[in-house]
Design a protein around this motif. Structure first.
Motif, PDB file in Angstrom:
ATOM      1  N   UNK A   1     127.640  35.071   2.531  1.00  0.00           N
ATOM      2  CA  UNK A   1     127.615  34.557   3.900  1.00  0.00           C
ATOM      3  C   UNK A   1     128.950  33.907   4.271  1.00  0.00           C
ATOM      4  N   UNK A   2     129.544  33.194   3.313  1.00  0.00           N
ATOM      5  CA  UNK A   2     130.809  32.506   3.582  1.00  0.00           C
ATOM      6  C   UNK A   2     131.995  33.456   3.603  1.00  0.00           C
ATOM      7  N   UNK A   3     131.800  34.695   3.117  1.00  0.00           N
ATOM      8  CA  UNK A   3     132.887  35.658   3.081  1.00  0.00           C
ATOM      9  C   UNK A   3     133.712  35.620   1.812  1.00  0.00           C
ATOM     10  N   UNK A   4     133.321  34.755   0.867  1.00  0.00           N
ATOM     11  CA  UNK A   4     134.052  34.680  -0.398  1.00  0.00           C
ATOM     12  C   UNK A   4     133.822  35.926  -1.249  1.00  0.00           C
ATOM     13  N   UNK A   5     132.639  36.505  -1.135  1.00  0.00           N
ATOM     14  CA  UNK A   5     132.294  37.719  -1.862  1.00  0.00           C
ATOM     15  C   UNK A   5     131.754  38.749  -0.885  1.00  0.00           C
ATOM     16  N   UNK A   6     131.755  40.003  -1.323  1.00  0.00           N
ATOM     17  CA  UNK A   6     131.165  41.082  -0.529  1.00  0.00           C
ATOM     18  C   UNK A   6     130.117  41.802  -1.374  1.00  0.00           C
ATOM     19  N   UNK A   7     129.089  42.277  -0.711  1.00  0.00           N
ATOM     20  CA  UNK A   7     128.023  43.017  -1.371  1.00  0.00           C
ATOM     21  C   UNK A   7     127.716  44.232  -0.504  1.00  0.00           C
ATOM     22  N   UNK A   8     127.612  45.439  -1.076  1.00  0.00           N
ATOM     23  CA  UNK A   8     127.449  46.640  -0.245  1.00  0.00           C
ATOM     24  C   UNK A   8     126.192  46.638   0.616  1.00  0.00           C
ATOM     25  N   UNK A   9     125.144  45.970   0.163  1.00  0.00           N
ATOM     26  CA  UNK A   9     123.911  45.932   0.953  1.00  0.00           C
ATOM     27  C   UNK A   9     123.863  44.692   1.841  1.00  0.00           C
ATOM     28  N   UNK A  10     124.056  43.524   1.253  1.00  0.00           N
ATOM     29  CA  UNK A  10     123.938  42.295   2.031  1.00  0.00           C
ATOM     30  C   UNK A  10     124.992  42.209   3.125  1.00  0.00           C
TER      31      UNK A  10
ATOM     32  N   UNK B   1     120.719  32.456  -5.093  1.00  0.00           N
ATOM     33  CA  UNK B   1     120.941  31.761  -3.828  1.00  0.00           C
ATOM     34  C   UNK B   1     122.417  31.459  -3.630  1.00  0.00           C
ATOM     35  N   UNK B   2     123.096  31.036  -4.691  1.00  0.00           N
ATOM     36  CA  UNK B   2     124.520  30.758  -4.595  1.00  0.00           C
ATOM     37  C   UNK B   2     125.309  32.025  -4.293  1.00  0.00           C
ATOM     38  N   UNK B   3     124.892  33.150  -4.901  1.00  0.00           N
ATOM     39  CA  UNK B   3     125.554  34.429  -4.632  1.00  0.00           C
ATOM     40  C   UNK B   3     125.399  34.793  -3.159  1.00  0.00           C
ATOM     41  N   UNK B   4     124.191  34.643  -2.632  1.00  0.00           N
ATOM     42  CA  UNK B   4     123.960  34.925  -1.217  1.00  0.00           C
ATOM     43  C   UNK B   4     124.846  34.048  -0.340  1.00  0.00           C
ATOM     44  N   UNK B   5     124.968  32.772  -0.689  1.00  0.00           N
ATOM     45  CA  UNK B   5     125.802  31.863   0.102  1.00  0.00           C
ATOM     46  C   UNK B   5     127.270  32.271   0.063  1.00  0.00           C
TER      47      UNK B   5
END
Length: 224
Positions: free
Chosen positions: A173-182, A166-170
């Motif tokens: 969403x906040x733009x702190x991290x990127x994920x190729x699928x999400x 859940x924290x990774x997803x957040x």
């Protein structure tokens, strides 16, 4: 459903046809899987003929493909489920009948995404996003409440010892991290509604998925 459009990569246009796939497309659909998921990906996890026949016969509106010059280059598959089917924790196998969609509910109000795939040579054209947008059109056409599906989070493995799913997803969403699928799903307008544990055997995602929806703007809203 049938439509054509020009898509662009490096400034060059490409004419793409989006349509429903049928039993006549089974060979081409399997070829998409082989090219997109080469070894060491297990061949038994590719679409098989029995699954594709079910898609085309049981819910043709949810069986979409992308075609260029007569060659299938991408596909997206969905089924209808009722609200009760997704109101509690579920896995991909449970909600899709292991990809056979024999549990398709014609009275369901949710279009549930089973699969989205584009072969590597055409991924720079944004065809995956056009397939997604076309599924939104299916939602509106059938007067459904929403589109829903579990999105892989293949970047999570690198952060699993630091963050909960859940924290990774957040952080995505906040733009702190990127994920190729999400990150792709967010760019397509999908909104996160939760995280599913043990969703799909997926080492990179640590078996998690982000449940993400697109709500029909013409129909009253609901939550999972």
């Amino acid at each position: 459903m049938y439509k054509q459009m020009f898509v662009y990569a490096a400034g060059k246009p490409l004419l793409v046809t989006l349509r429903n796939y049928t039993k006549a497309d089974i060979e081409g659909m399997i070829a998409i899987q082989k090219e997109s998921f080469p070894p060491p990906f297990p061949p038994e996890l590719w679409w098989n003929e029995a699954q594709l026949r079910e898609h085309a016969q049981r819910f043709p509106e949810g069986a979409l493909c992308a075609e260029v010059d007569g060659q299938l280059i991408g596909s997206m598959t969905a089924l209808l489920v009722g609200h009760e089917a997704v109101s509690s924790t579920h896995s991909w196998e449970q909600i899709t009948d292991s990809g056979y969609i024999r549990n398709h509910n014609p009275e369901g109000d949710t279009l549930y995404v089973v699969d989205l795939c584009v072969i590597p040579a055409y991924r720079q054209y944004g065809i995956g996003k056009w397939l997604m947008l076309t599924m939104y059109e299916v939602v509106v056409h059938l007067h459904l409440t929403r589109l829903l599906g579990g999105g892989r989070m293949p970047g999570y493995k690198r952060y699993a010892d630091q963050l909960t799913a859940q924290e990774y997803l957040e952080r995505i969403i906040s733009g702190e991290l990127k994920d190729p699928v999400l990150s792709f799903l967010l760019r397509c307008g999908r909104m996160p509604v939760g995280v599913a544990e043990h969703y799909l055997e997926d080492e990179d995602s640590c078996d998690y998925a982000a449940l993400m929806e697109w709500r029909n703007p013409f129909i009253g809203q609901q939550t999972i």
